[in-house]
Motif scaffolding. Sequence first.
Motif, short mmCIF file in Angstrom:
data_model
loop_
_atom_site.label_atom_id
_atom_site.label_comp_id
_atom_site.label_asym_id
_atom_site.label_seq_id
_atom_site.Cartn_x
_atom_site.Cartn_y
_atom_site.Cartn_z
N ARG A 36 2.07 -9.91 -1.59
CA ARG A 36 1.12 -9.04 -2.93
C ARG A 36 -0.49 -9.13 -2.62
O ARG A 36 -1.23 -7.80 -3.17
N GLU A 37 -0.60 -10.00 -2.05
CA GLU A 37 -2.41 -9.67 -1.27
C GLU A 37 -2.87 -7.99 -0.87
O GLU A 37 -3.76 -7.95 -1.35
N LEU A 38 -1.88 -8.48 -0.02
CA LEU A 38 -2.46 -6.91 1.09
C LEU A 38 -1.76 -6.31 0.03
O LEU A 38 -2.76 -5.20 0.61
N GLY A 70 0.52 -1.02 0.38
CA GLY A 70 -0.07 0.12 -0.24
C GLY A 70 1.02 1.29 0.28
O GLY A 70 0.40 2.13 0.74
N GLY A 71 1.98 1.22 -0.26
CA GLY A 71 2.78 2.74 -1.00
C GLY A 71 3.37 2.54 0.52
O GLY A 71 4.37 4.24 0.11
N ARG A 72 4.10 2.07 1.73
CA ARG A 72 4.21 2.50 2.77
C ARG A 72 4.83 0.59 3.80
O ARG A 72 5.21 -0.57 3.50
N PRO A 73 6.10 1.36 3.77
CA PRO A 73 6.93 -0.10 4.50
C PRO A 73 5.89 -1.10 5.78
O PRO A 73 5.40 -0.43 6.31
N LEU A 74 5.67 -1.82 6.19
CA LEU A 74 5.54 -2.89 7.09
C LEU A 74 5.35 -2.28 8.22
O LEU A 74 4.65 -1.78 9.42
N ILE A 75 7.02 -1.97 8.43
CA ILE A 75 7.12 -0.93 10.25
C ILE A 75 6.68 -0.14 10.52
O ILE A 75 5.94 -0.02 11.31
N GLU A 76 6.59 1.17 9.28
CA GLU A 76 5.98 2.31 9.20
C GLU A 76 4.25 2.06 9.91
O GLU A 76 3.65 2.87 10.66
N TYR A 77 2.83 1.32 9.09
CA TYR A 77 1.57 0.57 10.40
C TYR A 77 2.27 1.22 11.33
O TYR A 77 1.13 1.48 12.04
N HIS A 78 3.07 0.05 12.14
CA HIS A 78 2.88 -0.18 13.54
C HIS A 78 3.77 1.40 14.25
O HIS A 78 2.94 1.68 14.90
N ILE A 79 4.42 1.85 13.27
CA ILE A 79 4.89 3.45 14.27
C ILE A 79 4.30 4.25 14.17
O ILE A 79 3.30 4.69 15.25
N LEU A 80 2.85 3.97 12.96
CA LEU A 80 2.11 5.19 13.20
C LEU A 80 1.27 5.16 13.92
O LEU A 80 0.73 6.09 14.61
N ALA A 81 0.45 3.78 14.27
CA ALA A 81 0.16 3.62 14.95
C ALA A 81 0.24 3.95 16.72
O ALA A 81 -1.04 4.04 17.45
N LEU A 82 1.49 3.39 17.30
CA LEU A 82 2.39 3.42 18.47
C LEU A 82 1.58 4.86 18.63
O LEU A 82 1.39 5.86 20.24
N ALA A 83 2.11 5.74 17.50
CA ALA A 83 2.48 7.21 18.13
C ALA A 83 0.82 7.77 17.77
O ALA A 83 1.08 8.27 19.24
N ALA A 84 -0.21 7.11 17.54
CA ALA A 84 -1.07 7.59 17.13
C ALA A 84 -1.67 7.27 19.03
O ALA A 84 -2.54 7.80 20.04
N LEU A 85 -1.27 6.29 19.84
CA LEU A 85 -1.45 5.91 21.00
C LEU A 85 -1.32 6.06 21.73
O LEU A 85 -1.33 6.46 23.13
#
Length: 238
Positions: free
Chosen positions: A222-224, A29-44
């Motif tokens: 690829r599925e994700l 989805g145009g973003r590294p897998l680890i960044e999804y976690h970092i963004l979510a953790l920062a938001a929390l």
Amino acid sequence: MKVMILAAGRGERMQPLTGHTPKPLLQAGGRPLIEYHILALAALGLRDLVVNVSHLAEQLMTWCGDGSRWGVRISYSHEPEPLETAGGIQRALPLLGNSPFLVINGDIWLDYASSVHPLAGLMSQRLLTAGRAHLLLVDNPPQHALGDFCLTGGGAVAARSVEAHGLTYAGAGVYTPQFFATMAPGKLPLRPLLDAAIVEGRLSGEYFNGNWMDIGTPERLRELDARLRATSAAKDTI
């Protein structure tokens, strides 16, 4: 609560992609897998992160930096060779402090946009009793049809019986430092410690029914990627 993101593995099943890129930096989805976690953790408000590194460590550390661009602080636990899950956590304990901490696999994807946040229940485990752990469990994916454990009505994690389908460990949980007190430093998977904790009644869990994926193969990546791009395109048309 401090958070450890597991990112040291070689990603053997992800070859040839992980021959030149650490698995947590593979994009969907145009973003590294680890960044999804970092963004979510920062938001929390979870801003003290520890990332273990080994395979292509410099590449991962250069990309993540000190975490300031996301408003978090990232420390690194270096492993000369990947120590597997329990070994990696045990090595990082000096960086994680004396209180319960959250652990997330860097190669999973969680639907952080779900109406029920997947980490909400885990954050409530800030006062988890010493020696215990609390796991996030999900429905079994096709590649792991029988699951790992069962979850009792009282929230205890139990061993899966031979004839029954259980639930799958999502790769996210809260652990106390004392959970790793009996293991010697070195390479060790997490499962033996979880099985021992079940026998001793030290393992609890909760069920998350939102979208989750273990990004263990190029096909699943690829599925994700296709799913996330389709979701983004649909939002753009509204």
